[in-house]
Design a protein around this motif. Structure first.
Motif, PDB file in Angstrom:
ATOM      1  N   VAL A 116       0.852  -1.281   0.053  1.00 24.21           N
ATOM      2  CA  VAL A 116       0.090  -0.029  -0.040  1.00 24.21           C
ATOM      3  C   VAL A 116       0.839   1.265   0.073  1.00 24.21           C
ATOM      4  O   VAL A 116       2.191   1.170   0.059  1.00 24.21           O
ATOM      5  CB  VAL A 116      -1.072  -0.004   1.458  1.00 24.21           C
ATOM      6  N   GLY A 117       0.517   2.493  -0.072  1.00 19.71           N
ATOM      7  CA  GLY A 117       0.920   3.733  -0.078  1.00 19.71           C
ATOM      8  C   GLY A 117       1.469   4.018   1.165  1.00 19.71           C
ATOM      9  O   GLY A 117       1.551   3.235   2.306  1.00 19.71           O
ATOM     10  N   PRO A 118       2.762   5.168   0.977  1.00 18.56           N
ATOM     11  CA  PRO A 118       3.499   5.278   2.226  1.00 18.56           C
ATOM     12  C   PRO A 118       2.893   5.986   2.994  1.00 18.56           C
ATOM     13  O   PRO A 118       1.732   6.270   2.952  1.00 18.56           O
ATOM     14  CB  PRO A 118       4.767   5.939   1.365  1.00 18.56           C
ATOM     15  N   ASP A 119       3.765   6.095   4.369  1.00 16.54           N
ATOM     16  CA  ASP A 119       3.061   6.761   5.668  1.00 16.54           C
ATOM     17  C   ASP A 119       1.454   6.564   5.657  1.00 16.54           C
ATOM     18  O   ASP A 119       0.494   7.286   5.842  1.00 16.54           O
ATOM     19  CB  ASP A 119       3.287   8.403   5.309  1.00 16.54           C
ATOM     20  N   PRO A 120       1.208   5.405   6.073  1.00 18.58           N
ATOM     21  CA  PRO A 120      -0.125   4.730   6.308  1.00 18.58           C
ATOM     22  C   PRO A 120      -0.689   5.742   7.655  1.00 18.58           C
ATOM     23  O   PRO A 120      -0.098   5.801   8.624  1.00 18.58           O
ATOM     24  CB  PRO A 120      -0.053   3.371   6.620  1.00 18.58           C
ATOM     25  N   VAL A 121      -1.983   5.955   7.517  1.00 22.14           N
ATOM     26  CA  VAL A 121      -2.722   6.409   8.663  1.00 22.14           C
ATOM     27  C   VAL A 121      -2.867   5.377   9.756  1.00 22.14           C
ATOM     28  O   VAL A 121      -3.158   4.234   9.287  1.00 22.14           O
ATOM     29  CB  VAL A 121      -3.778   7.072   8.116  1.00 22.14           C
ATOM     30  N   VAL A 122      -2.843   5.768  11.101  1.00 24.20           N
ATOM     31  CA  VAL A 122      -2.980   4.862  12.340  1.00 24.20           C
ATOM     32  C   VAL A 122      -4.493   4.289  11.954  1.00 24.20           C
ATOM     33  O   VAL A 122      -5.586   4.764  11.265  1.00 24.20           O
ATOM     34  CB  VAL A 122      -3.097   5.430  13.507  1.00 24.20           C
ATOM     35  N   THR A 123      -4.483   2.887  12.333  1.00 22.20           N
ATOM     36  CA  THR A 123      -6.003   2.079  12.253  1.00 22.20           C
ATOM     37  C   THR A 123      -6.545   2.250  13.569  1.00 22.20           C
ATOM     38  O   THR A 123      -6.148   1.768  14.544  1.00 22.20           O
ATOM     39  CB  THR A 123      -5.578   0.804  11.992  1.00 22.20           C
ATOM     40  N   THR A 124      -7.709   2.895  13.564  1.00 28.27           N
ATOM     41  CA  THR A 124      -8.331   3.317  14.569  1.00 28.27           C
ATOM     42  C   THR A 124      -9.600   2.028  14.859  1.00 28.27           C
ATOM     43  O   THR A 124      -9.597   1.026  13.866  1.00 28.27           O
ATOM     44  CB  THR A 124      -9.241   4.589  14.692  1.00 28.27           C
ATOM     45  N   PRO A 125     -10.164   1.904  15.938  1.00 30.56           N
ATOM     46  CA  PRO A 125     -11.362   0.877  15.912  1.00 30.56           C
ATOM     47  C   PRO A 125     -12.230   0.944  14.880  1.00 30.56           C
ATOM     48  O   PRO A 125     -12.597   0.070  14.239  1.00 30.56           O
ATOM     49  CB  PRO A 125     -11.943   1.205  17.114  1.00 30.56           C
ATOM     50  N   ILE A 126     -12.674   2.264  14.339  1.00 30.64           N
ATOM     51  CA  ILE A 126     -13.567   2.156  13.320  1.00 30.64           C
ATOM     52  C   ILE A 126     -12.792   1.905  12.031  1.00 30.64           C
ATOM     53  O   ILE A 126     -13.490   1.109  11.287  1.00 30.64           O
ATOM     54  CB  ILE A 126     -13.874   4.018  12.835  1.00 30.64           C
ATOM     55  N   THR A 127     -11.620   2.123  11.771  1.00 27.48           N
ATOM     56  CA  THR A 127     -10.867   1.465  10.591  1.00 27.48           C
ATOM     57  C   THR A 127     -10.924   0.014  10.704  1.00 27.48           C
ATOM     58  O   THR A 127     -10.846  -0.838   9.506  1.00 27.48           O
ATOM     59  CB  THR A 127      -9.677   2.181  10.229  1.00 27.48           C
ATOM     60  N   THR A 128     -10.478  -0.388  11.924  1.00 27.98           N
ATOM     61  CA  THR A 128     -10.249  -1.685  12.004  1.00 27.98           C
ATOM     62  C   THR A 128     -11.447  -2.508  11.794  1.00 27.98           C
ATOM     63  O   THR A 128     -11.495  -3.666  10.931  1.00 27.98           O
ATOM     64  CB  THR A 128      -9.911  -2.023  13.682  1.00 27.98           C
ATOM     65  N   ARG A 129     -12.856  -2.110  12.104  1.00 25.92           N
ATOM     66  CA  ARG A 129     -13.991  -2.858  11.734  1.00 25.92           C
ATOM     67  C   ARG A 129     -14.370  -2.896  10.372  1.00 25.92           C
ATOM     68  O   ARG A 129     -14.853  -3.765   9.645  1.00 25.92           O
ATOM     69  CB  ARG A 129     -15.256  -2.065  12.394  1.00 25.92           C
ATOM     70  N   TRP A 130     -13.907  -1.559   9.695  1.00 30.75           N
ATOM     71  CA  TRP A 130     -14.277  -1.371   8.280  1.00 30.75           C
ATOM     72  C   TRP A 130     -13.267  -2.378   7.413  1.00 30.75           C
ATOM     73  O   TRP A 130     -13.872  -3.030   6.427  1.00 30.75           O
ATOM     74  CB  TRP A 130     -14.055   0.091   7.918  1.00 30.75           C
ATOM     75  N   LEU A 131     -12.011  -2.741   7.962  1.00 29.26           N
ATOM     76  CA  LEU A 131     -11.124  -3.443   7.113  1.00 29.26           C
ATOM     77  C   LEU A 131     -11.607  -4.780   7.281  1.00 29.26           C
ATOM     78  O   LEU A 131     -11.161  -5.848   6.241  1.00 29.26           O
ATOM     79  CB  LEU A 131      -9.802  -2.908   7.405  1.00 29.26           C
ATOM     80  N   ASN A 132     -11.986  -5.122   8.414  1.00 30.72           N
ATOM     81  CA  ASN A 132     -12.153  -6.663   8.807  1.00 30.72           C
ATOM     82  C   ASN A 132     -13.386  -7.264   8.787  1.00 30.72           C
ATOM     83  O   ASN A 132     -13.923  -8.380   9.008  1.00 30.72           O
ATOM     84  CB  ASN A 132     -11.587  -6.905  10.220  1.00 30.72           C
ATOM     85  N   ASP A 133     -14.591  -6.366   8.441  1.00 30.54           N
ATOM     86  CA  ASP A 133     -16.079  -6.799   8.535  1.00 30.54           C
ATOM     87  C   ASP A 133     -16.462  -6.497   7.240  1.00 30.54           C
ATOM     88  O   ASP A 133     -16.752  -5.523   6.829  1.00 30.54           O
ATOM     89  CB  ASP A 133     -16.668  -6.022   9.776  1.00 30.54           C
ATOM     90  N   ASP A 134     -16.517  -7.566   6.276  1.00 28.06           N
ATOM     91  CA  ASP A 134     -16.910  -7.348   5.147  1.00 28.06           C
ATOM     92  C   ASP A 134     -18.513  -6.748   4.820  1.00 28.06           C
ATOM     93  O   ASP A 134     -18.692  -6.029   3.892  1.00 28.06           O
ATOM     94  CB  ASP A 134     -16.730  -8.779   4.178  1.00 28.06           C
ATOM     95  N   ALA A 135     -19.296  -7.287   5.678  1.00 29.81           N
ATOM     96  CA  ALA A 135     -20.450  -6.963   5.453  1.00 29.81           C
ATOM     97  C   ALA A 135     -20.726  -5.443   6.115  1.00 29.81           C
ATOM     98  O   ALA A 135     -21.464  -4.664   5.344  1.00 29.81           O
ATOM     99  CB  ALA A 135     -21.354  -7.756   6.470  1.00 29.81           C
ATOM    100  N   PHE A 136     -20.164  -5.062   6.785  1.00 27.79           N
ATOM    101  CA  PHE A 136     -20.332  -3.643   7.514  1.00 27.79           C
ATOM    102  C   PHE A 136     -19.362  -2.849   6.285  1.00 27.79           C
ATOM    103  O   PHE A 136     -19.894  -1.663   6.060  1.00 27.79           O
ATOM    104  CB  PHE A 136     -19.277  -3.596   8.732  1.00 27.79           C
ATOM    105  N   HIS A 137     -18.510  -3.167   5.763  1.00 25.45           N
ATOM    106  CA  HIS A 137     -17.750  -2.625   4.598  1.00 25.45           C
ATOM    107  C   HIS A 137     -18.742  -2.259   3.554  1.00 25.45           C
ATOM    108  O   HIS A 137     -18.714  -1.167   3.089  1.00 25.45           O
ATOM    109  CB  HIS A 137     -16.660  -3.255   4.191  1.00 25.45           C
ATOM    110  N   ALA A 138     -19.345  -2.999   3.162  1.00 25.80           N
ATOM    111  CA  ALA A 138     -20.339  -3.181   2.024  1.00 25.80           C
ATOM    112  C   ALA A 138     -21.539  -2.089   2.513  1.00 25.80           C
ATOM    113  O   ALA A 138     -22.111  -1.452   1.511  1.00 25.80           O
ATOM    114  CB  ALA A 138     -20.859  -4.523   1.552  1.00 25.80           C
TER     115      ALA A 138
END
Length: 683
Positions: A511-533
């Motif tokens: 992925v791109g450089p200097d990634p932004v920290v992964t907060t709980p919101i991002t964690t769920r969005w990345l790992n919960d496919d149904a939620f992402h959709a």
């Protein structure tokens, strides 16, 4: 009376369980791994040892210099300055610039330059010099021809000047040609494309006008004399195209004889040579004169265009090959994207891309993100010592960076067809293995280090991303386990060689450089496919409100189809559609936080969102979105929610005399605060 709505308890428990699972997965790693990695990562990489004499000899030989023993006793920084001072600006453009920068950056940068950087830069310089030779030759020929038009002798140094400086030298030299002099002055103030056009055609036009003015002004000459002068001028001008040195005797030759002189000088097979031969094949004197006055210049222009098109085609082919190699390696997606943009931009964009130092431009900088389900949003990180996967610490920011998670994807130190991951923060340090543990360490220049710091990419073992096999340990791949980084396989030989999730743990998203920290919101969005959709993609940065609810912080972020909220008390939940607008109208999270996502009702018509303290927002297309809470909500719940005879609420709860009332599609629910009595009835 029906049981509790799935979602008030059951759905809330499911959502909480999902968050617990994610938290539990993170909980398997050391406590520090969810934010700042373990203490060993905060140590700086070992100090970079100075380059050996052998490494300096190799650097000198790479550049093609004779070995100067006096260089070999210099400290690395002074050695690098010698390289800067000695290299040629035309042939060693990138090396020269990088050497100066390394000297300025200090000892570690100088050592890194000697040990690794100089080789890739020198290869690119050689490729660029060979690739642009035609362009340089054409530029020199254009300047030579222009100088010949005003009989100006030139040196090699002058021919390598920029167009502006060369035109200035011409302006200083020329006399007796007023329109040429004025044209040169105008060209001096123009941009480079206009300067090239002037030298290619404007100068000749100005000189012809000056020549004709001089002929017309000489009243003493007969018409025959003037015709002779015009013919001599035409021959002299034509001679500049092939850089033919002329004499008075040659300029008095008949046109066909003079064309033979031009043909002898012209490049065989060129458009100029073809046009000269075609003119000679004619017996018409008018055709000879036409060639000398205009034909030779038109043919020369075609030669220039043909050469330019050939170079553009070669450049394009080279960039296509570079892009294909980068795509196949899978480790340089930003380089692939930039190459694609250059290819779409035309010949000039392609040439500019090929001439640039892609490392200096940052196009080789990438981050590695975990692809294992439940762990997405973690990045390979180290500022020295053991490497870990980490999410970073957001603190009070919505856009904080993970830190120490960006790597320059260079050619492999031990294999140019593989890759090495160089730290962008610690000069001369690479990800390498030591006793199978992955660490960030300074490149000591040994062959062992180079093998241990070289990773060969393969399509992701899990079917996604890339997998990186360490050069020194074939069959072992970069793997994360409990946030630690290992060179692992699935043999079970060591605890980190476990077969479970090996394929996923050893597959990485580049992925791109200097990634932004992964907060709980991002964690769920990345790992919960149904939620992402359900919520779509982020459309704004995450917002942190330190005093969100009762002085406790809240985070929220807007997505395409929802706004998502997080607090330690309520977890991560999305509010969407009309429910979101209603929620905002009553104060949003300053009122209460959602404890479930906005969810479709069992009847398939509307939606509902539950909030803290027993509050809900219900919506349907016919009734809109309304608040239901307290005793009235509990009564409605016990009746069966929207499936009861009352249907959906038509209003928010409101006062009705001394009572509280909610109006529904087919009746009301009243509550008496004084007695605590609640009842429903049809209306």
């Amino acid at each position: 009376m029906q049981g509790r709505r799935p979602g008030l308890l059951t759905r809330t428990v499911v959502a909480a369980t999902a968050l617990t699972v994610l938290t539990g997965l993170i909980g398997q790693v050391p406590a520090s791994a969810a934010g700042t990695p373990a203490a060993s990562t905060s140590a700086t990489a070992a100090q970079l040892p100075e380059a050996t004499q052998e490494e300096k000899v190799n650097a000198i030989r790479t550049l093609g210099f004779d070995i100067d023993n006096s260089w070999l006793v210099l400290r690395d920084r002074d050695f690098v300055f010698k390289i800067f001072d000695t290299t040629d600006e035309m042939k060693n453009t990138l090396v020269k610039a990088a050497a100066l920068q390394a000297y300025r950056d200090g000892d570690a940068a100088a050592t890194q330059f000697i040990r690794t950087d100089i080789y890739a830069l020198d290869r690119q310089d050689k490729e660029n010099y060979a690739r642009t030779k035609l362009e340089r030759d054409q530029a020199r020929k254009l300047k030579q021809s222009a100088a010949a038009l005003i009989a100006m002798p030139v040196t090699d140094q002058q021919l390598d000047l920029g167009y502006r400086d060369f035109i200035y030298d011409m302006w200083r030299f020329v006399t007796g040609y007023p329109k040429v002099k004025a044209g040169l002055l105008d060209a001096f103030g123009a941009d480079e494309p206009a300067q090239k056009v002037f030298l290619a055609s404007g100068l000749l036009a100005a000189k012809r006008q000056d020549q004709q003015d001089a002929i017309d002004a000489d009243k003493a000459k007969t018409e025959a004399d003037k015709a002779r002068d015009a013919a001599r001028n035409a021959r002299a001008n034509a001679a500049t195209v092939v850089l033919l040195q002329t004499t008075d005797a040659m300029l008095d030759l008949p046109d066909d004889f003079f064309i033979r002189k031009l043909l002898e000088k012209a490049v065989a097979g060129s458009e100029v040579a073809k046009a000269a031969q075609a003119a000679l094949n004619s017996s018409a004197a008018a055709d000879w004169r036409a060639f000398l006055v205009t034909g030779i210049f038109a043919a020369d222009k075609r030669d220039v265009e043909i050469a330019r098109e050939r170079k553009a085609a070669e450049d394009r082919q080279r960039l296509l090959q570079l892009k294909a190699k980068a795509e196949a390696g899978g480790m340089r997606p930003r380089l692939v994207a930039a190459a694609a943009a250059a290819l779409a931009g035309g010949a000039d964009a392609v040439a500019a891309f090929l001439a640039k130092d892609v490392q200096q431009a940052g196009l080789l900088d990438q981050a590695l993100e975990v692809t294992t389900p439940g762990y997405k949003g973690r990045y390979v990180q180290s500022s020295g010592g053991d490497a870990w996967t980490a999410t970073g610490d957001a603190g009070t920011s919505g856009t904080a960076k993970v830190g120490a998670a960006t790597w320059t994807v260079t050619e492999g130190l031990a294999d140019p067809d593989c890759f090495s991951l160089k730290s962008t923060e610690v000069e001369g340090a690479y990800l390498r293995i030591k006793d199978l543990r992955v660490q960030l360490a300074a490149n000591d220049g040994t062959d062992a280090f180079k093998r241990d710091a070289t990773w060969c990419s393969k399509p992701g073992l899990s079917g996604t991303g890339v997998s990186l096999e360490v050069k020194s340990q074939p069959g072992r791949f970069l793997r994360h386990v409990n946030a630690q980084m290992w060179a692992a396989n699935n043999s079970g030989a060591n605890w980190f060689d476990a077969d479970r999730l090996f394929l996923e743990d050893a597959s990485w998203a580049v992925v791109g450089p200097d990634p932004v920290v992964t907060t709980p919101i991002t964690t769920r969005w990345l790992n919960d496919d149904a939620f992402h959709a359900a919520v779509g993609n982020p459309k704004a940065d995450e917002v942190y409100d330190a005093n969100g609810v009762n002085g406790l912080p809240v985070r929220y972020r807007d997505f395409d189809k929802a706004r998502v909220y997080f607090s330690d008390a309520a977890g991560v939940h999305a509010v969407s559609g009309a429910a979101l607008e209603k929620y905002k109208s009553v104060g949003e999270y300053h009122w209460l936080l959602p404890i479930i996502d906005t969810t479709g009702t069992p009847d398939g018509i509307g939606s509902y969102t539950h909030f803290q303290n027993g509050a809900s927002i219900y919506w349907s297309p016919n009734t809109g979105a309304h608040l239901v809470y307290g005793a009235i909500r509990t009564w409605w719940e016990n009746l069966g929610w929207e499936k009861s005879y009352l249907g959906y609420p038509l209003t928010d709860e409101s006062p009705a005399g001394n009572l509280r009332r909610s109006t529904f599609e087919h009746g009301n629910i009243d509550h008496d605060p004084a007695t605590g009595r609640t009842w429903d009835y049809r209306v």
